[in-house]
Design an enzyme around this catalytic site. Structure first.
Site, PDB file in Angstrom:
ATOM      1  N   ASP A  79       0.836  -1.206   0.000  1.00 37.54           N
ATOM      2  CA  ASP A  79       0.000   0.000   0.000  1.00 37.54           C
ATOM      3  C   ASP A  79       0.866   1.249   0.000  1.00 37.54           C
ATOM      4  O   ASP A  79       2.027   1.222   0.441  1.00 37.54           O
ATOM      5  CB  ASP A  79      -0.919   0.008   1.219  1.00 37.54           C
TER       6      ASP A  79
ATOM      7  N   ARG B  70      -3.414  -5.144   7.944  1.00 38.28           N
ATOM      8  CA  ARG B  70      -4.464  -4.222   8.395  1.00 38.28           C
ATOM      9  C   ARG B  70      -5.584  -4.986   9.104  1.00 38.28           C
ATOM     10  O   ARG B  70      -6.081  -4.565  10.158  1.00 38.28           O
ATOM     11  CB  ARG B  70      -5.035  -3.449   7.199  1.00 38.28           C
TER      12      ARG B  70
ATOM     13  N   ASP C  75      -6.079   1.901   7.781  1.00 39.08           N
ATOM     14  CA  ASP C  75      -4.737   2.463   7.710  1.00 39.08           C
ATOM     15  C   ASP C  75      -4.831   3.969   7.915  1.00 39.08           C
ATOM     16  O   ASP C  75      -5.938   4.519   8.043  1.00 39.08           O
ATOM     17  CB  ASP C  75      -4.073   2.094   6.376  1.00 39.08           C
TER      18      ASP C  75
ATOM     19  N   TYR D 148       6.796  -8.690   8.337  1.00 34.25           N
ATOM     20  CA  TYR D 148       6.443  -7.269   8.435  1.00 34.25           C
ATOM     21  C   TYR D 148       6.752  -6.739   9.826  1.00 34.25           C
ATOM     22  O   TYR D 148       6.681  -7.472  10.828  1.00 34.25           O
ATOM     23  CB  TYR D 148       4.943  -7.064   8.191  1.00 34.25           C
TER      24      TYR D 148
END
Length: 621
Positions: A50, A182, A92, A78
């Site tokens: 993203d 997310r 987000d 991550y």
């Protein structure tokens, strides 16, 4: 894991590039500087990040862009900054706050993480690229429509809390393909009786690839709660949300891009889910030309499954392309052209249709024709004569299988050497080209003079050298006397070499073949200038435990002669794939019995591509 010290083939525009995407740019727009640095438009990324996120993008360039679907299967790691107490519609920092709640304690967050290990069901974000009735879910949401996505199975391999401050938690997650961090932030908060969204996200690894080895990594800065909060506050004050650095015209970054391209390797192919296979030297030209291939064209580590995709590598381990296997049938995915041709290989059809090198033809060629089954000491004078005529281009005209194997039928015990082994010899000797002939119905009918005329006209044959028993053409009717007459009439130099004796007997492929059957490997080694070896192309190995010992086992196969059944000490030549591909030779015990070849793997180290098995010693009693 792959690291920068293993990078090879730098400056090759086809490869796997590790790129550190900046936050504030889309995955697609981050490729602009890459295209400029490599001067190519053939660039594709895998695993979209993203725009608010930064971190590792695995980028494929040049011919390897066709591998994009395979790289997306990797697990990923991550770093994620979760802000508790506020949930946005996008989950987000770019979205609108739709819900607020209390902030959980550090202990509550740590306890909640335990529920998100292993295989779990996860509902993807409504704002995502997933399609609903042919349209992106995010587009439907922006148009005011409600979207409900079904839960999907994902796997969280590991998850841990690295830091906690006020309403912020910094976690590290290693997860399977298809995981939405997310959604994970949303679900962790829900487990704590709260709500949350991702404030920042960084991808640190994709399969074997690490962010620290990526071009532009040093520009990203630290990913800690304190540094991220400073960045968030600065963006709020300035209103700037774009990337921190403009990479256009950045020569340092462009050099990093060139330095961070990996070649496709055997170990990476395995990570991608391919079955690696090394192409036999005899089939390089066939592969490059898209001709029909068979399972015996490749070296394997073990028997491949009936339905799989091969990542094919040339004999020097450069990536060659992809082939799909369905049962016994092989079909091409794509071919990556050979970068460095050590020797030019032509089929007879190519020679006949005038596709020989114009440069070679202009200079003129020096040629010898023969099976050369086992390039033995009887051939030395022929080869030396060709190489010594440096005013011409030296080449060999040979056959895929020996002429004797075509004539002898089922009683024939096998060739001394394969075409692949002969190719390696011709390369080492310094020949510029080889013409490979298959015994087609049309070819066996051609007369000797017509055959030589094609070489004269299409290869500009200037010098021919043969043994005294050489014959060619239909039924071998054209002998040395007829060939000499043809050469005189066409101003072609022609030399004939006599037989060579060893221990008062003529050296020949037939004699070497019998010595192999008798286990007289010392004599064979002298006549071949090397140990006798079985070429293991096409051998499909399996592992077997017998009497508490580990064995590699396969059926005897191929066109070569095998020694008589018994137990031997052998040298196993193989390619082992790990952090890098290396060629090794290991001594082992080999048993030949009941149509099987069995190699004792006493220490478990025989786990690569077995290219050949050398018989250096006499048969054990």
């Amino acid at each position: 894991m792959v690291n920068r010290n293993q990078i090879q083939n730098k400056n090759n525009s086809s490869g796997i590039l590790l790129l550190a995407k900046q936050s504030g740019e889309t995955s697609f727009s981050s490729l602009t500087a890459v295209k400029r640095a490599l001067d190519t438009g053939k660039v594709g990324h895998t695993g979209t990040l993203d725009s608010f996120a930064d971190g590792l993008l695995v980028v494929l360039t040049g011919s390897l862009t066709r591998l994009v679907p395979h790289i997306t299967n990797f697990s990923k790691t991550y770093l994620a900054l979760i802000e508790f107490g506020k949930e946005t519609d996008t989950l987000d920092p770019t979205g609108n706050v739709i819900r607020e709640g209390t902030v959980p304690s550090e202990g509550e967050v740590m306890k909640a993480l335990d529920f998100f290990k292993g295989e779990i069901d996860q509902i993807p974000p409504a704002f995502s690229a997933l399609h609903v009735n042919g349209k992106r879910a995010s587009d439907l949401m922006r148009s005011g429509k409600n979207v409900e996505l079904p839960a999907r199975k994902i796997t969280i391999h590991s998850i841990k809390l690295l830091d906690f401050y006020e309403q912020y938690a910094l976690i590290e997650v290693n997860c399977s393909k298809g995981t939405y961090i997310r959604s994970l932030a949303r679900d962790i908060a829900a487990k704590c009786g709260s709500c949350a969204h991702l404030a920042a996200l960084r991808r640190t690894s994709v399969g074997p690839f690490n962010l620290k080895d990526a071009a532009g990594f040093t520009q990203l800065g630290d990913f800690t709660i304190s540094s991220l909060l400073k960045k968030i506050n600065r963006q709020k004050e300035t209103g700037e949300t774009g990337p921190a650095f403009n990479r256009r015209g950045d020569t340092v970054f462009e050099q990093e891009v060139k330095d961070c391209i990996y070649p496709m390797t055997i170990s990476i192919a395995k990570y991608c889910g391919f079955t690696p296979a090394i192409l036999s030297r005899a089939y390089v030209q066939d592969f490059s030309s898209g001709r029909r291939l068979k399972n015996h064209s490749f070296y394997y580590t073990e028997k491949p499954s009936d339905n799989c995709e091969f990542a094919v590598f040339y004999p020097d381990l450069d990536f060659a392309g992809v082939i799909k296997k369905s049962g016994r049938k092989l079909s091409y995915g794509f071919v990556n052209p050979v970068r460095r041709e050590k020797i030019k290989i032509y089929s007879w059809e190519q020679i006949y249709s005038g596709k020989f090198s114009e440069d070679f033809k202009k200079k003129g060629t020096a040629i010898s024709i023969g099976s050369f089954d086992g390039t033995h000491i009887g051939h030395d004078a022929i080869f030396d004569s060709l190489i010594s005529r440096n005013e011409y281009v030296p080449g060999i005209v040979t056959f895929r299988h020996s002429t004797r194997s075509v004539k002898a039928g089922d009683e024939y015990p096998g060739d001394v050497s394969t075409l692949s082994q002969r190719m390696e010899f011709f390369i080492q000797k310094g020949f510029a080209f080889v013409v490979v002939i298959d015994f087609s119905d049309d070819f066996v009918k051609i007369s000797g003079t017509d055959f030589l005329s094609v070489l004269r006209d299409n290869c500009n044959l200037k010098y021919l050298v043969e043994g005294e028993d050489f014959r060619c053409g239909h039924k071998g009717l054209t002998d040395v006397t007829a060939i000499r007459q043809f050469c005189m009439e066409n101003t072609i130099d022609f030399d004939v070499h006599s037989f060579v004796d060893y221990l008062d007997k003529k050296v020949s492929s037939s004699r070497i073949r019998q010595d192999v059957l008798d286990g007289s490997f010392d004599d064979v080694k002298i006549m071949l200038h090397k140990s006798f070896e079985i070429d293991c192309a096409g051998f499909q190995w399996r592992r077997e435990v017998s009497d508490g010992q580990n064995w590699l086992v396969c059926k005897k196969q191929g066109m070569q002669v095998f020694p008589s059944d018994g137990e031997y000490t052998v040298a196993v030549n193989m390619v082992i794939s790990g952090s890098e591909e290396i060629s090794v030779t290991k001594t082992a015990v080999c048993k030949l019995e009941s149509g099987l070849l069995r190699v004792l793997d006493s220490d478990g180290s025989l786990r690569g591509f077995v290219r050949s098995i050398q018989f250096d010693y006499s048969q054990r009693k």
